[in-house]
Design a protein around this motif. Structure first.
Motif, PDB file in Angstrom:
ATOM      1  N   CYS A 249       0.854  -1.182   0.000  1.00 14.64           N
ATOM      2  CA  CYS A 249       0.000   0.000   0.000  1.00 14.64           C
ATOM      3  C   CYS A 249       0.897   1.241   0.000  1.00 14.64           C
ATOM      4  CB  CYS A 249      -0.894   0.019   1.234  1.00 14.64           C
ATOM      5  SG  CYS A 249      -2.195  -1.225   1.237  1.00 14.64           S
ATOM      6  N   GLU A 253      -1.935   4.657   3.196  1.00 13.79           N
ATOM      7  CA  GLU A 253      -3.074   3.840   2.772  1.00 13.79           C
ATOM      8  C   GLU A 253      -3.219   2.628   3.695  1.00 13.79           C
ATOM      9  OE1 GLU A 253      -6.159   2.689   1.713  1.00 13.79           O
ATOM     10  OE2 GLU A 253      -5.535   4.159   0.190  1.00 13.79           O
ATOM     11  N   HIS A 255      -5.997   0.343   3.554  1.00 11.46           N
ATOM     12  CA  HIS A 255      -6.839  -0.732   3.009  1.00 11.46           C
ATOM     13  C   HIS A 255      -5.961  -1.766   2.306  1.00 11.46           C
ATOM     14  CE1 HIS A 255      -9.657   2.603   3.545  1.00 11.46           C
ATOM     15  NE2 HIS A 255     -10.599   1.682   3.651  1.00 11.46           N
ATOM     16  N   TRP A 300      -0.932  -0.132  -4.159  1.00 15.39           N
ATOM     17  CA  TRP A 300      -2.371  -0.024  -3.970  1.00 15.39           C
ATOM     18  C   TRP A 300      -2.712   1.314  -3.317  1.00 15.39           C
ATOM     19  CZ3 TRP A 300      -6.654  -2.533  -5.491  1.00 15.39           C
ATOM     20  CH2 TRP A 300      -7.858  -2.154  -4.883  1.00 15.39           C
ATOM     21  N   GLN A 302      -6.394   3.313  -2.281  1.00 14.35           N
ATOM     22  CA  GLN A 302      -7.858   3.288  -2.249  1.00 14.35           C
ATOM     23  C   GLN A 302      -8.453   4.653  -2.594  1.00 14.35           C
ATOM     24  OE1 GLN A 302      -9.504   0.478  -1.617  1.00 14.35           O
ATOM     25  NE2 GLN A 302     -11.609   1.260  -1.561  1.00 14.35           N
ATOM     26  N   THR A 303      -7.758   5.719  -2.262  1.00 20.34           N
ATOM     27  CA  THR A 303      -8.263   7.072  -2.487  1.00 20.34           C
ATOM     28  C   THR A 303      -7.236   7.898  -3.258  1.00 20.34           C
ATOM     29  OG1 THR A 303      -7.334   7.909  -0.406  1.00 20.34           O
ATOM     30  CG2 THR A 303      -9.556   6.966  -0.311  1.00 20.34           C
ATOM     31  N   GLY A 335      -6.001   0.030  -7.692  1.00 21.42           N
ATOM     32  CA  GLY A 335      -6.955   0.615  -6.760  1.00 21.42           C
ATOM     33  C   GLY A 335      -7.660   1.824  -7.328  1.00 21.42           C
TER      34      GLY A 335
END
Length: 374
Positions: A249, A253, A255, A300, A302-303, A335
């Protein structure tokens, strides 16, 4: 020598004693008895006088237990896998189930029938779970347990959602394993786990913090299932000479669940991975890439706030190897945080299956010597 082997051959036909099985496996009889009490890994049938006699199927089950614990699996997880392989209809236990509050079963009266006394404490058995037994039938709620699943999801999503809302951990565990076994990891993730997770998230957003515990329990059991996939389901032979895939990540991050499913899917194909998990600091990520020389690095986000194009470019610019044959990793931004602008110039995958195929090709290409002049 044949005369010496005859008593054991006769015992094999009638079933081995605990002492004989312990000698065969290289563990203590006390450990076997403890596994029987705590995890239900004991003889399915007992002879008269409650003497334990281990059948070939019983021995195969504890052999799996030994192999899995030697490979680093926690004892409780290894026992669950061994039971599912050899007795797939046996209910599993979980600390969250009603039976977990019962006191541990007392030592059996046949504790010394093999000529060895029970130890006062067994360092190889520290999990206080009771031995498995039948659970009462799960209560059935409405479709999806009140979660907004929609009408176009698999039926397994509704059962999984009901178990999550009831906080029924043993039912969650079994349904997740059944989904992977029936559909394979990729379909189970994309069409069973993800829709249920999204439904829980929507319910959480519309109900304040009332469903936080549901989301956390479901995520925890999905993560446990993903980590157990390499033990439960056969994997392909490792790709010879393949460089690993680093999965991390981006900094900040949290997630990491999608990286866990990608790790499990790559393991099914025999591809090596180095998974760093959530919120990896930049320097730690760069150090890992330099030390492992990966074929690819999955980042990765997520946002959008955690997607970092400078970081992706920096990782893609790292080099290693002898002069004239230097290598660089392929960076794969993954992601929803990576929009087209943030991932410009990098490969993109539309889903888990495509990501696994892409990374598989990169690993196999990395296993071959680089072309001269590259």
């Amino acid at each position: 020598m044949a005369v010496l082997d005859e008593p054991e051959a006769t015992a094999d036909a009638a079933g081995l004693t605990t002492g004989a099985v312990a000698r065969r496996l290289g563990v203590s009889p006390t450990t076997l008895r403890s596994w029987d009490r705590r995890y239900g890994l004991g003889p399915a049938v007992r002879a008269e006088g409650r003497h334990r006699r281990w059948s070939p199927a019983d021995i195969a089950m504890v052999e799996d237990m030994c192999r899995l614990t030697s490979a680093g699996a926690p004892p409780a997880e290894a026992a669950r896998v061994a039971r599912l392989r050899h007795h797939p209809t046996t209910p599993t236990t979980d600390p969250a189930s009603p039976r977990a509050s019962a006191p541990p079963a007392p030592p059996r009266a046949d504790g010394d029938v093999d000529g060895e006394a029970e130890d006062a404490a067994d360092p190889g058995a520290t999990d206080p779970r009771p031995e498995p037994g039948p659970r009462p039938p799960a209560r059935r709620g409405g479709a999806g347990g009140g979660l907004p699943l929609g009408g176009d999801v698999r039926q397994e999503c509704r059962g999984l959602a009901r178990a999550a809302v009831r906080l029924d951990a043993p039912e969650l565990e079994q349904r997740l394993l059944d989904a992977v076994d029936r559909h394979g990891l990729v379909v189970a993730w994309e069409e069973v786990m993800v829709p249920t997770l999204r439904a829980v998230g929507r319910k959480w957003e519309s109900s304040g913090d009332r469903y936080v515990e549901v989301e956390h329990l479901l995520s925890w059991h999905i993560s446990s299932t993903l980590r157990g996939v390499p033990f439960l389901f056969p994997r392909r032979d490792p790709v010879t000479g393949a460089a690993p895939v680093v999965l991390a990540c981006t900094p900040g991050e949290q997630h990491s669940l999608p990286l866990e499913v990608l790790t499990a899917a790559l393991a099914e194909r025999g591809l090596p991975t180095r998974t760093l998990g959530a919120a990896v600091p930049t320097e730690a990520l760069l150090a890992c890439v330099r030390r492992t020389g990966p074929a690819a690095v999955v980042l990765w986000a997520q946002t959008r706030s955690t997607a970092s194009l400078p970081l992706a470019r920096h990782v893609a610019g790292l080099e290693w190897g002898a002069a004239g044959a230097r290598r660089r990793p392929t960076v794969l931004p993954a992601g929803p945080g990576w929009d087209r602008r943030a991932s410009a110039g990098f490969p993109r995958c539309s889903g888990l299956r495509e990501a696994v195929d892409t990374l598989g090709r990169l690993c196999e290409d990395g296993a071959r010597p680089p072309a001269r002049g590259h």
